[in-house]
Design a protein around this motif. Structure first.
Motif, PDB file in Angstrom:
ATOM      1  N   VAL A 106     -10.766  37.185  33.506  1.00  0.00           N
ATOM      2  CA  VAL A 106     -11.884  37.243  32.558  1.00  0.00           C
ATOM      3  C   VAL A 106     -11.636  38.375  31.565  1.00  0.00           C
ATOM      4  O   VAL A 106     -11.355  39.522  31.950  1.00  0.00           O
ATOM      5  N   THR A 107     -11.731  38.057  30.262  1.00  0.00           N
ATOM      6  CA  THR A 107     -11.449  39.046  29.208  1.00  0.00           C
ATOM      7  C   THR A 107     -12.688  39.422  28.414  1.00  0.00           C
ATOM      8  O   THR A 107     -12.686  40.423  27.701  1.00  0.00           O
ATOM      9  N   GLY A 108     -13.749  38.634  28.522  1.00  0.00           N
ATOM     10  CA  GLY A 108     -14.957  38.945  27.757  1.00  0.00           C
ATOM     11  C   GLY A 108     -16.024  37.905  27.981  1.00  0.00           C
ATOM     12  O   GLY A 108     -15.820  36.927  28.701  1.00  0.00           O
ATOM     13  N   GLU A 109     -17.154  38.122  27.351  1.00  0.00           N
ATOM     14  CA  GLU A 109     -18.267  37.187  27.520  1.00  0.00           C
ATOM     15  C   GLU A 109     -19.251  37.358  26.384  1.00  0.00           C
ATOM     16  O   GLU A 109     -19.280  38.383  25.693  1.00  0.00           O
ATOM     17  N   ASN A 110     -20.067  36.311  26.173  1.00  0.00           N
ATOM     18  CA  ASN A 110     -21.254  36.455  25.334  1.00  0.00           C
ATOM     19  C   ASN A 110     -22.447  36.010  26.173  1.00  0.00           C
ATOM     20  O   ASN A 110     -22.351  35.942  27.396  1.00  0.00           O
ATOM     21  N   GLU A 111     -23.533  35.679  25.557  1.00  0.00           N
ATOM     22  CA  GLU A 111     -24.759  35.384  26.305  1.00  0.00           C
ATOM     23  C   GLU A 111     -24.582  34.223  27.287  1.00  0.00           C
ATOM     24  O   GLU A 111     -25.086  34.265  28.411  1.00  0.00           O
ATOM     25  N   ASN A 112     -23.833  33.197  26.897  1.00  0.00           N
ATOM     26  CA  ASN A 112     -23.722  31.994  27.729  1.00  0.00           C
ATOM     27  C   ASN A 112     -22.320  31.668  28.213  1.00  0.00           C
ATOM     28  O   ASN A 112     -22.154  30.840  29.109  1.00  0.00           O
ATOM     29  N   VAL A 113     -21.286  32.284  27.638  1.00  0.00           N
ATOM     30  CA  VAL A 113     -19.911  31.843  27.856  1.00  0.00           C
ATOM     31  C   VAL A 113     -19.037  32.983  28.378  1.00  0.00           C
ATOM     32  O   VAL A 113     -19.167  34.134  27.942  1.00  0.00           O
ATOM     33  N   LEU A 114     -18.141  32.639  29.326  1.00  0.00           N
ATOM     34  CA  LEU A 114     -17.093  33.547  29.772  1.00  0.00           C
ATOM     35  C   LEU A 114     -15.789  33.184  29.071  1.00  0.00           C
ATOM     36  O   LEU A 114     -15.479  31.997  28.895  1.00  0.00           O
ATOM     37  N   HIS A 115     -15.040  34.204  28.671  1.00  0.00           N
ATOM     38  CA  HIS A 115     -13.726  33.980  28.062  1.00  0.00           C
ATOM     39  C   HIS A 115     -12.669  34.544  28.997  1.00  0.00           C
ATOM     40  O   HIS A 115     -12.845  35.613  29.589  1.00  0.00           O
ATOM     41  N   ALA A 116     -11.555  33.815  29.156  1.00  0.00           N
ATOM     42  CA  ALA A 116     -10.525  34.236  30.100  1.00  0.00           C
ATOM     43  C   ALA A 116      -9.145  33.890  29.557  1.00  0.00           C
ATOM     44  O   ALA A 116      -9.003  33.112  28.611  1.00  0.00           O
ATOM     45  N   LYS A 117      -8.118  34.495  30.194  1.00  0.00           N
ATOM     46  CA  LYS A 117      -6.736  34.253  29.818  1.00  0.00           C
ATOM     47  C   LYS A 117      -5.987  33.533  30.939  1.00  0.00           C
ATOM     48  O   LYS A 117      -6.104  33.870  32.109  1.00  0.00           O
ATOM     49  N   LEU A 118      -5.250  32.495  30.557  1.00  0.00           N
ATOM     50  CA  LEU A 118      -4.331  31.811  31.469  1.00  0.00           C
ATOM     51  C   LEU A 118      -2.966  31.862  30.802  1.00  0.00           C
ATOM     52  O   LEU A 118      -2.688  31.088  29.872  1.00  0.00           O
TER      53      LEU A 118
END
Length: 391
Positions: A251-263
């Protein structure tokens, strides 16, 4: 046959703090379970997970090491099997070969001194559409017909709870699917509470209102079939109930509803509401039929995950769909199920492709990759899935 013949409200089943220990191993660790009256409930899991032991505890064929069994609110934990408002339908049918079908169905009623036992048995045969075969012997019937007789024999006793122990396991695929629909229709007709034990995921999902996936003596996840399929909570459920592409991402970051990640070098997004964990290294997944193949890298688009390039290393045409394996050093292997809407496969062996799917279709699992040994490659988790199905 009218519903009034056998209609009953059924009874709810409650298992409270159930444990079952055998010498050398524990079959059920700690089980709390409530099955509402009138529902069709499936207990699904591989061999040795404890599902058949659970059914035998409810039937009174085993005694719990700890805990309480309640049927319709009444404590039946210490009652003998014949004193419980329960009937069981086994895979083996267990029909009396020397009796006619009608006599088989009436047997339990006669034993209990029920008036007009033959008349009630005829009504039971009408329910399973075998009244015209009432005078035949079991050996003159097909496997599916014998199973329907066994079901009629159980239903005419008006149990509050009907237990089904792998009842369709001995039937061929086409007949099994037909019986799945018939069983569901009969359950809705008579209004009994059905507890169905099976290792067959399709069987559970086709018939049950609620499915509990069992693993190593405990329930991993419980809910409506579509809920378990679309939003599994653990690696075991994701792979036992269907197939999944699973990845370990950071997991690299997030906003109110979404997680952002790296693969690897790719970015993966998923909804927070669809993930059991939200930080660090997590296991995410997507079902093979949610993926799309692309000849070229698609334009970046919000809400769409893209992996590639990869090479198609396997193509399997199975009629309704074609199953592709796409391999890459950066993401391992992924499976793509593409519906056959055109003549012939849409892509060929050795072709370079990209794959994409909606972030909305991604799920995040509870398992900690570092503690469970969860691997990064989708291929390895697919192998685990196949092994689970073979057991």
């Amino acid at each position: 046959m009218g519903k009034h013949e056998f209609a009953t409200s059924g009874a709810d089943l409650q298992l409270v703090g159930i444990e079952k220990r055998f010498p050398g191993f524990t079959a059920i660790e700690h089980l709390d379970l409530t099955i509402p009256a009138g529902s069709f409930f499936a207990l699904l899991g591989p061999s040795g997970c404890g599902k058949t032991t659970t059914l035998r505890l409810v039937a009174g064929l085993e005694e719990p090491s700890a805990g309480t069994v309640l049927i319709g609110g009444a404590d039946v934990t210490s009652l003998k099997p014949y004193k419980r408002p329960v009937n069981t339908v086994f895979q083996s049918y267990a029909l009396f070969p020397h009796m006619t079908i009608l006599e088989n169905v009436a047997f339990g009623l006669k034993q209990r001194g029920i008036s007009d036992s033959l008349g009630k048995a005829k009504a039971g045969l009408e329910l399973v559409e075998l009244a015209h075969m009432a005078e035949r012997k079991p050996a003159q019937l097909s496997g599916g017909q014998q199973q329907r007789v066994a079901l009629a024999r159980a239903v005419v006793n008006r149990p509050e709870l009907l237990l089904l122990d792998e009842p369709l396991g001995a039937l061929d695929l086409k007949l099994r699917r037909q019986m799945q629909h018939e069983l569901k229709a009969i359950q809705q007709e008579v209004g009994l509470t059905f507890l169905h034990v099976t290792h067959d995921q399709e069987e559970a999902m086709t018939m049950a209102d609620t499915v509990a996936v069992m693993n190593k003596g405990r329930i991993e996840q419980m809910g409506a079939p579509e809920q378990l399929y679309e939003l599994p909570e653990t690696v075991f459920v994701a792979n036992f109930l269907g197939q999944s592409n699973l990845f370990t991402v950071s997991v690299t970051g997030e906003n109110e509803n979404v997680l952002h990640a790296k693969l690897g070098q790719s970015s993966i997004s998923l909804l927070k509401s669809r993930s059991q964990r939200s930080s660090g290294s997590i296991t995410v997944g997507v079902r093979p039929e949610k993926l799309r193949l692309h000849d070229n890298a698609p334009e970046p688009q919000a809400g769409v995950n893209v992996l590639g390039p990869g090479i198609i290393t396997d193509v399997s045409f199975i009629g309704v769909s074609t199953q592709y394996t796409v391999s890459s050093e950066s993401f391992g292997e992924v499976q793509v199920f593409a519906q056959n809407v055109a003549a012939g496969p849409a892509a060929s062996l050795g072709q370079e492709v990209h794959v994409s799917w909606l972030a909305d279709h991604t799920f995040g699992l509870l398992d900690d990759p570092t503690s469970t040994g969860q691997v990064e490659q989708g291929a390895s988790t697919m192998m685990l899935s196949q092994l689970a199905k073979q057991k």
